[in-house]
Design a protein around this motif. Structure first.
Motif, mmCIF file in Angstrom:
data_model
loop_
_atom_site.group_PDB
_atom_site.id
_atom_site.type_symbol
_atom_site.label_atom_id
_atom_site.label_comp_id
_atom_site.label_asym_id
_atom_site.label_seq_id
_atom_site.Cartn_x
_atom_site.Cartn_y
_atom_site.Cartn_z
ATOM 1 N N ARG B 88 0.794 -1.238 0.000
ATOM 2 C CA ARG B 88 0.000 0.000 0.000
ATOM 3 C C ARG B 88 0.822 1.280 0.000
ATOM 4 N NH1 ARG B 88 -2.834 -4.004 2.759
ATOM 5 N NH2 ARG B 88 -1.968 -3.726 4.827
ATOM 6 N N GLN B 89 1.842 1.357 0.874
ATOM 7 C CA GLN B 89 2.732 2.528 0.875
ATOM 8 C C GLN B 89 1.982 3.844 1.015
ATOM 9 O OE1 GLN B 89 5.987 1.989 0.829
ATOM 10 N NE2 GLN B 89 6.079 -0.106 0.114
ATOM 11 N N VAL B 90 0.954 3.873 1.854
ATOM 12 C CA VAL B 90 0.343 5.174 2.129
ATOM 13 C C VAL B 90 1.322 5.953 3.005
ATOM 14 C CG1 VAL B 90 -2.002 4.264 1.987
ATOM 15 C CG2 VAL B 90 -0.900 4.466 4.211
ATOM 16 N N LEU B 91 1.253 7.273 2.924
ATOM 17 C CA LEU B 91 2.148 8.100 3.721
ATOM 18 C C LEU B 91 1.481 8.298 5.079
ATOM 19 C CD1 LEU B 91 2.998 10.263 0.696
ATOM 20 C CD2 LEU B 91 4.643 8.867 1.937
ATOM 21 N N ALA B 92 1.951 7.502 6.058
ATOM 22 C CA ALA B 92 1.229 7.356 7.324
ATOM 23 C C ALA B 92 1.174 8.652 8.129
ATOM 24 C CB ALA B 92 1.878 6.249 8.151
ATOM 25 N N THR B 93 2.210 9.485 8.026
ATOM 26 C CA THR B 93 2.229 10.700 8.854
ATOM 27 C C THR B 93 1.494 11.852 8.174
ATOM 28 O OG1 THR B 93 4.337 11.405 7.910
ATOM 29 C CG2 THR B 93 4.438 10.092 9.917
ATOM 30 N N LEU B 94 1.181 11.703 6.899
ATOM 31 C CA LEU B 94 0.422 12.737 6.206
ATOM 32 C C LEU B 94 -1.071 12.417 6.313
ATOM 33 C CD1 LEU B 94 3.312 13.175 5.086
ATOM 34 C CD2 LEU B 94 2.292 13.782 2.924
ATOM 35 N N THR B 95 -1.894 13.438 6.153
ATOM 36 C CA THR B 95 -3.328 13.181 6.275
ATOM 37 C C THR B 95 -3.824 12.459 5.020
ATOM 38 O OG1 THR B 95 -4.002 15.228 5.212
ATOM 39 C CG2 THR B 95 -3.625 15.324 7.593
ATOM 40 N N ILE B 96 -5.048 11.928 5.145
ATOM 41 C CA ILE B 96 -5.666 11.249 4.014
ATOM 42 C C ILE B 96 -5.806 12.224 2.845
ATOM 43 C CG2 ILE B 96 -7.888 10.272 3.293
ATOM 44 C CD1 ILE B 96 -7.859 9.230 6.378
ATOM 45 N N GLU B 97 -6.233 13.439 3.160
ATOM 46 C CA GLU B 97 -6.376 14.448 2.113
ATOM 47 C C GLU B 97 -5.032 14.725 1.428
ATOM 48 O OE1 GLU B 97 -9.375 16.537 1.669
ATOM 49 O OE2 GLU B 97 -8.627 18.531 1.214
ATOM 50 N N GLU B 98 -3.977 14.845 2.226
ATOM 51 C CA GLU B 98 -2.655 15.105 1.641
ATOM 52 C C GLU B 98 -2.185 13.945 0.768
ATOM 53 O OE1 GLU B 98 -0.523 18.147 4.807
ATOM 54 O OE2 GLU B 98 -0.512 16.022 5.275
ATOM 55 N N ASN B 99 -2.494 12.721 1.196
ATOM 56 C CA ASN B 99 -2.164 11.560 0.367
ATOM 57 C C ASN B 99 -2.845 11.663 -0.997
ATOM 58 O OD1 ASN B 99 -0.681 8.886 1.465
ATOM 59 N ND2 ASN B 99 -1.451 10.077 3.183
ATOM 60 N N LEU B 100 -4.114 12.046 -0.982
ATOM 61 C CA LEU B 100 -4.841 12.157 -2.255
ATOM 62 C C LEU B 100 -4.306 13.326 -3.086
ATOM 63 C CD1 LEU B 100 -8.475 11.379 -1.053
ATOM 64 C CD2 LEU B 100 -6.978 9.908 -2.395
ATOM 65 N N GLN B 101 -3.970 14.428 -2.410
ATOM 66 C CA GLN B 101 -3.411 15.569 -3.151
ATOM 67 C C GLN B 101 -2.090 15.188 -3.804
ATOM 68 O OE1 GLN B 101 -3.449 18.271 0.155
ATOM 69 N NE2 GLN B 101 -5.238 19.388 -0.587
ATOM 70 N N LEU B 102 -1.303 14.363 -3.103
ATOM 71 C CA LEU B 102 -0.044 13.903 -3.702
ATOM 72 C C LEU B 102 -0.303 12.946 -4.853
ATOM 73 C CD1 LEU B 102 2.156 13.522 -0.540
ATOM 74 C CD2 LEU B 102 2.636 14.982 -2.487
ATOM 75 N N GLY B 103 -1.401 12.187 -4.761
ATOM 76 C CA GLY B 103 -1.786 11.344 -5.888
ATOM 77 C C GLY B 103 -2.022 12.188 -7.130
ATOM 78 N N ALA B 104 -2.446 13.419 -6.909
ATOM 79 C CA ALA B 104 -2.726 14.340 -8.017
ATOM 80 C C ALA B 104 -1.500 15.171 -8.376
ATOM 81 C CB ALA B 104 -3.889 15.257 -7.635
ATOM 82 N N TRP B 105 -0.309 14.695 -7.983
ATOM 83 C CA TRP B 105 0.927 15.456 -8.241
ATOM 84 C C TRP B 105 1.064 15.814 -9.727
ATOM 85 C CZ3 TRP B 105 4.208 18.087 -5.441
ATOM 86 C CH2 TRP B 105 5.482 18.364 -5.934
ATOM 87 N N ARG B 106 0.672 14.869 -10.589
ATOM 88 C CA ARG B 106 0.803 15.108 -12.036
ATOM 89 C C ARG B 106 -0.552 15.148 -12.720
ATOM 90 N NH1 ARG B 106 6.110 15.553 -13.634
ATOM 91 N NH2 ARG B 106 7.420 14.885 -11.936
ATOM 92 N N SER B 107 -1.601 15.440 -11.977
ATOM 93 C CA SER B 107 -2.918 15.583 -12.597
ATOM 94 C C SER B 107 -3.613 16.782 -11.955
ATOM 95 C CB SER B 107 -3.747 14.311 -12.397
ATOM 96 O OG SER B 107 -4.139 14.195 -11.043
ATOM 97 N N SER B 108 -4.848 17.039 -12.408
ATOM 98 C CA SER B 108 -5.535 18.247 -11.946
ATOM 99 C C SER B 108 -6.089 18.102 -10.530
ATOM 100 C CB SER B 108 -6.691 18.549 -12.893
ATOM 101 O OG SER B 108 -7.640 17.503 -12.806
ATOM 102 N N GLY B 109 -6.299 16.870 -10.085
ATOM 103 C CA GLY B 109 -6.887 16.671 -8.769
ATOM 104 C C GLY B 109 -8.400 16.766 -8.768
ATOM 105 N N ARG B 110 -8.990 16.884 -9.957
ATOM 106 C CA ARG B 110 -10.446 16.986 -10.033
ATOM 107 C C ARG B 110 -11.117 15.734 -9.474
ATOM 108 N NH1 ARG B 110 -11.538 16.746 -15.362
ATOM 109 N NH2 ARG B 110 -9.382 17.126 -15.954
ATOM 110 N N ARG B 111 -10.419 14.604 -9.567
ATOM 111 C CA ARG B 111 -11.056 13.351 -9.178
ATOM 112 C C ARG B 111 -11.100 13.107 -7.672
ATOM 113 N NH1 ARG B 111 -9.653 8.210 -12.742
ATOM 114 N NH2 ARG B 111 -10.083 9.014 -14.822
ATOM 115 N N ILE B 112 -10.486 13.998 -6.899
ATOM 116 C CA ILE B 112 -10.486 13.776 -5.451
ATOM 117 C C ILE B 112 -11.922 13.688 -4.926
ATOM 118 C CG2 ILE B 112 -9.880 14.811 -3.223
ATOM 119 C CD1 ILE B 112 -7.274 15.756 -4.445
#
Lengths: 291, 233
Positions: B88-112
């Motif tokens: 899984r490699q979720v970033l445990a010390t970052l919030t769930i929202e921050e994990n998703l925002q990082l998922g959008a590092w190379r996209s618009s983040g519209r899908r959050i």
């Protein structure tokens, strides 16, 4: 009160210097021992910009920030990146950064010889004002304000911005960061640039504060910076701020009430006392690493 | 169907150890292909070579017909090749929202927003550290984080590992939805039966080589495969 002002002013420089140390350590788990050389180099560069290029101090400081950032990129590229794949990368980087710092100091010696340099007397207005019975120079106020502003800005950047999120992701799990599409090398280089830029501004401010710049000034603050980040909690930004201010105050009060030769004994003794009570440092959490 | 991803003669080695030895595989656009095999068969190495996390020693990887063999991981994500990593490699010390925002590092983040709608538990706890989630919830976050990157090809590495059976069902339901929404999926699993039941086509990997391949229904009916890799039911 007067000592409080003096202590906060010098302490904020310690904090600014230490926060650069702790930023790289907290995010990259690396100790960059070329940081003190950046501190010294920045003081000389700042003085040169004011005396030779005739820049005002308000332009010289941002220029020093940029020079520091560039030095940080060089340090990362030369002393750290080639070693990053090694199993002993932590230790190897420590040694190679000492070497690079030594080379930087040697370059300064070649350029400026062993002379002490100063900012020209007229480069900063000698305005003083009274605050609760203490005499505060405009310089002291400026040092405190600039240092605190830079540290607040850095804390905001790490906590709230896209880059800061990426920095924290790299800090926790570089592989996960790569999987997400983060260019880890670029984030690493940016971290070094920020760290060195802050260390550089600290160097220039220090030279203004004591009105001199010497080749050994980096070595003198190095141990203090390390002590500050250990007491504050390794990798903790607020820890470096509080630790730096505390060290500055401890030094000034030690000189005032015990005697100047006791300065380091009292200051470092207090730091040991803190570590006895809180071995993880003031703001250090015991880090839990997931495998 | 045309191949979205094409791997030819891929070899991955760590020092002298060859983890993957000259394998070839195709993933058609819109398909769900699975790579199954025992622990240590080299499955993760194949995924990591495709996404650019490790550099292959030999072979060629093509995505949409373009050579991406030595393309770094951060570029692959931008091209739509997104990995849900093993463990899984979720970033445990970052919030769930921050994990998703990082998922959008190379996209618009519209899908959050869509991910929050799909996984209400993530929306409820968006401000909490990701480490506070259960294993199954972390897997949903890992998949959600990959979805935010707007993948064309999603590669899942052992998504059912260490999860309770009921949660495994949920994970496979999500994978089916991802596929139904038009995203091509390459699924690596130790749980071979479940993976083959979900997939159209399968490859069975053993000690770094492809031992069997074929349409998933045929592999499930093949006695040799069943006995060696799937176990008796």
């Amino acid at each position: 009160m007067q000592q409080l002002v003096n202590g906060l002013s010098i302490g904020s420089i310690y904090a600014l210097f230490a926060i650069g140390f702790t930023l790289v350590f907290g995010i990259l788990d690396r100790l960059n021992l070329a940081h003190p050389a950046v501190f010294a180099a920045a003081a000389f560069v700042g003085i040169e910009l004011v005396t030779v290029a005739g820049l005002s101090i308000w332009l010289a400081l941002p220029a020093v920030f940029v020079v520091g950032a560039l030095l940080g990129l060089v340090i990362e590229r030369v002393a750290f990146r080639p070693l990053k794949g090694r199993p002993d990368a932590h230790f190897a980087g420590l040694i190679s950064s000492i070497a690079l710092g030594g080379m930087l100091i040697a370059l300064l010696q070649w350029r400026y010889h062993a002379d002490t340099r100063r900012f020209p007397a007229e480069s900063f207005p000698d305005t003083r004002f009274q605050l609760l019975g203490a005499q505060v120079t405009l310089l002291q106020a400026a040092i405190l304000v600039i240092s605190v502003l830079l540290m607040v800005a850095l804390t905001w950047l790490v906590a709230r911005t896209r880059l800061g999120r990426a920095m924290r992701a790299v800090a926790e799990n570089p592989t996960a960061a790569r999987v997400l599409g983060i260019n880890v090398d670029r984030v690493t280089a940016t971290t070094f640039a920020l760290s060195s830029a802050l260390g550089a501004v600290a160097g220039a401010l220090f030279a203004m504060n004591v009105n001199s710049a010497q080749l050994g000034m980096g070595a003198a603050i190095e141990l203090k910076g390390l002590a500050v980040i250990i007491v504050g909690g390794m990798g903790s930004l607020p820890g470096a701020l509080v630790g730096g201010l505390a060290l500055g105050l401890a030094e000034v009060f030690a000189v005032q009430y015990v005697g100047s030769s006791w300065r380091d004994l009292v200051a470092f003794g207090l730091l040991f006392l803190v570590l006895l009570v809180r071995p993880q440092g003031l703001f250090g959490a015991r880090r839990v690493r997931e495998v | 169907m045309t191949s979205l991803l094409s791997v030819q003669d891929l070899t991955v080695s760590y020092g002298r150890v060859e983890a993957v030895r000259g394998i070839s595989l195709e993933v058609p656009e819109g398909g769900l292909v699975t790579l199954v095999g025992a622990n240590g068969a080299g499955k993760s190495s194949v995924i990591n070579a495709i996404t650019g996390i490790v550099r292959p020693r030999a072979g060629r990887i093509a995505f949409r017909g373009a050579d991406v063999t030595r393309t770094p991981a951060h570029t692959m994500v931008g091209r739509g090749v997104v990995q849900v990593p093993e463990g899984r490699q979720v970033l445990a010390t970052l919030t769930i929202e921050e994990n998703l925002q990082l998922g959008a590092w190379r996209s618009s983040g519209r899908r959050i927003t869509e991910v929050y709608e799909r996984f209400p538990v993530l929306a409820e706890r968006r401000g909490l550290p990701a480490g506070s989630l259960s294993g199954g919830e972390q897997q949903m976050l890992a998949i959600g984080r990959a979805l935010v990157a707007e993948p064309t090809l999603m590669l899942l590495d052992e998504p059912s590992m260490g999860l309770a059976p009921r949660v495994v069902d949920e994970v496979f339901a999500v994978i089916a939805q991802v596929r139904a929404s038009g995203t091509t999926v390459l699924l690596v699993e130790q749980n071979a039966r479940r993976a083959l039941e979900a997939a159209d086509y399968g490859y069975v990997l053993a000690t770094g080589e492809i031992a069997h391949e074929g349409p998933a229904t045929e592999l499930l009916a093949d006695d040799r495969v069943v006995q060696a890799y799937l176990g008796a039911e």
